[in-house]
Motif scaffolding. Structure first.
Motif, PDB file in Angstrom:
ATOM      1  N   PHE A   1      35.769 -88.950 -19.705  1.00 51.42           N
ATOM      2  CA  PHE A   1      37.063 -89.595 -19.482  1.00 51.42           C
ATOM      3  C   PHE A   1      37.607 -90.080 -20.814  1.00 51.42           C
ATOM      4  O   PHE A   1      36.957 -90.848 -21.517  1.00 51.42           O
ATOM      5  CB  PHE A   1      36.934 -90.764 -18.508  1.00 51.42           C
ATOM      6  CG  PHE A   1      38.224 -91.503 -18.303  1.00 51.42           C
ATOM      7  CD1 PHE A   1      39.292 -90.883 -17.678  1.00 51.42           C
ATOM      8  CD2 PHE A   1      38.377 -92.797 -18.752  1.00 51.42           C
ATOM      9  CE1 PHE A   1      40.490 -91.552 -17.486  1.00 51.42           C
ATOM     10  CE2 PHE A   1      39.561 -93.470 -18.572  1.00 51.42           C
ATOM     11  CZ  PHE A   1      40.631 -92.853 -17.940  1.00 51.42           C
TER      12      PHE A   1
ATOM     13  N   GLU B   1      37.673 -97.833 -15.295  1.00 46.07           N
ATOM     14  CA  GLU B   1      36.458 -97.978 -14.495  1.00 46.07           C
ATOM     15  C   GLU B   1      36.595 -97.238 -13.170  1.00 46.07           C
ATOM     16  O   GLU B   1      35.637 -96.625 -12.695  1.00 46.07           O
ATOM     17  CB  GLU B   1      36.155 -99.453 -14.258  1.00 46.07           C
ATOM     18  CG  GLU B   1      35.659-100.173 -15.501  1.00 46.07           C
ATOM     19  CD  GLU B   1      35.515-101.674 -15.298  1.00 46.07           C
ATOM     20  OE1 GLU B   1      35.631-102.154 -14.146  1.00 46.07           O
ATOM     21  OE2 GLU B   1      35.284-102.370 -16.301  1.00 46.07           O
TER      22      GLU B   1
ATOM     23  N   ARG C   1      36.104 -93.502 -13.840  1.00 44.92           N
ATOM     24  CA  ARG C   1      34.675 -93.216 -14.065  1.00 44.92           C
ATOM     25  C   ARG C   1      33.880 -93.268 -12.758  1.00 44.92           C
ATOM     26  O   ARG C   1      32.999 -92.446 -12.522  1.00 44.92           O
ATOM     27  CB  ARG C   1      34.095 -94.178 -15.093  1.00 44.92           C
ATOM     28  CG  ARG C   1      34.536 -93.862 -16.500  1.00 44.92           C
ATOM     29  CD  ARG C   1      33.757 -94.661 -17.539  1.00 44.92           C
ATOM     30  NE  ARG C   1      34.237 -94.351 -18.859  1.00 44.92           N
ATOM     31  CZ  ARG C   1      35.005 -95.138 -19.602  1.00 44.92           C
ATOM     32  NH1 ARG C   1      35.353 -96.332 -19.147  1.00 44.92           N
ATOM     33  NH2 ARG C   1      35.395 -94.768 -20.803  1.00 44.92           N
TER      34      ARG C   1
ATOM     35  N   GLN D   1      34.598 -90.155 -10.788  1.00 49.81           N
ATOM     36  CA  GLN D   1      33.868 -89.019 -11.352  1.00 49.81           C
ATOM     37  C   GLN D   1      32.408 -89.042 -10.912  1.00 49.81           C
ATOM     38  O   GLN D   1      31.848 -88.009 -10.543  1.00 49.81           O
ATOM     39  CB  GLN D   1      33.921 -89.036 -12.882  1.00 49.81           C
ATOM     40  CG  GLN D   1      35.210 -88.554 -13.469  1.00 49.81           C
ATOM     41  CD  GLN D   1      35.152 -88.566 -14.994  1.00 49.81           C
ATOM     42  OE1 GLN D   1      34.611 -89.482 -15.613  1.00 49.81           O
ATOM     43  NE2 GLN D   1      35.720 -87.534 -15.602  1.00 49.81           N
TER      44      GLN D   1
ATOM     45  N   GLU E   1      27.620 -84.970 -19.254  1.00 45.50           N
ATOM     46  CA  GLU E   1      29.022 -85.262 -19.554  1.00 45.50           C
ATOM     47  C   GLU E   1      29.402 -84.535 -20.824  1.00 45.50           C
ATOM     48  O   GLU E   1      28.696 -84.592 -21.828  1.00 45.50           O
ATOM     49  CB  GLU E   1      29.228 -86.770 -19.730  1.00 45.50           C
ATOM     50  CG  GLU E   1      30.686 -87.142 -19.897  1.00 45.50           C
ATOM     51  CD  GLU E   1      30.907 -88.646 -19.911  1.00 45.50           C
ATOM     52  OE1 GLU E   1      31.549 -89.127 -20.859  1.00 45.50           O
ATOM     53  OE2 GLU E   1      30.441 -89.321 -18.970  1.00 45.50           O
TER      54      GLU E   1
END
Length: 187
Positions: A68, A91, A94, A97, A125
């Motif tokens: 991100f 946040e 994230r 995700q 990631e």
């Protein structure tokens, strides 16, 4: 010379445990590749219907999520000031995700469990092409399985193809599983 022939017979007589990595994303093509692998490559079911962990190898289910990267937006006259998204928004992204990755891998684990196949999950990631290729080398994988999304030549040129990149850069054999023709024509 005789000892080489003897050791060759021993290796042929033994079933080698195979470490297979299956790369997954949210596409039907990646889940088709997993199902094809479970049906055709990996045998984990014993006669007693108990998982045969000694006989079969290990399947690693890997999902790579994009990092991100918050964007900033110019505000004010001439774009003199910059606006960054609030921490709560970052946040939330994230968390979404992580939930998406968990859902993908949970679905894949369920497929493995139904076939009584030993599997582990891995979330990485970064750029999927690079991360998958690096993971195969670091984990000493025997075979990488990826699905094919069936991108045309133009889309592949602009978007890149994870399977094409891995075929050229992974340090292990790679199996690209194409979806059945009826599925490919619907996309």
């Amino acid at each position: 010379m005789e000892s080489g022939a003897t050791s060759a017979r021993v290796v042929v007589g033994q079933r080698q445990k195979m470490k297979v990595m299956v790369a997954l994303d949210e596409s039907d093509g990646s889940f088709y590749a997993l199902q094809w692998s479970l049906d055709n490559l990996i045998d984990g079911v014993s006669a007693t219907n108990e998982p045969s962990l000694q006989e079969s190898g290990l399947v690693t289910l890997v999902h790579v999520q994009q990092p991100f990267q918050p964007s900033f937006y110019p505000v004010g006259p001439g774009g003199a000031a910059a606006f960054y998204p609030p921490t709560t928004l970052m946040e939330s992204v994230r968390k979404a995700q992580a939930e998406n990755s968990a859902a993908i891998l949970s679905r894949a684990l369920k497929m493995c469990n139904e076939k009584m196949i030993k599997a582990e999950t891995l979330i990485l990631e970064g750029d999927a092409k690079d991360k998958i290729s690096q993971a195969t080398e670091q984990m000493d994988v025997d075979l990488l399985v990826v699905g094919s999304r069936g991108l045309g030549k133009i889309k592949r040129a602009f978007l890149g193809s994870v399977s094409d990149y891995c075929a050229h850069h992974a340090k292990c054999p790679i199996l690209i599983v194409k979806p059945p023709k009826e599925t490919a024509s619907n996309q």
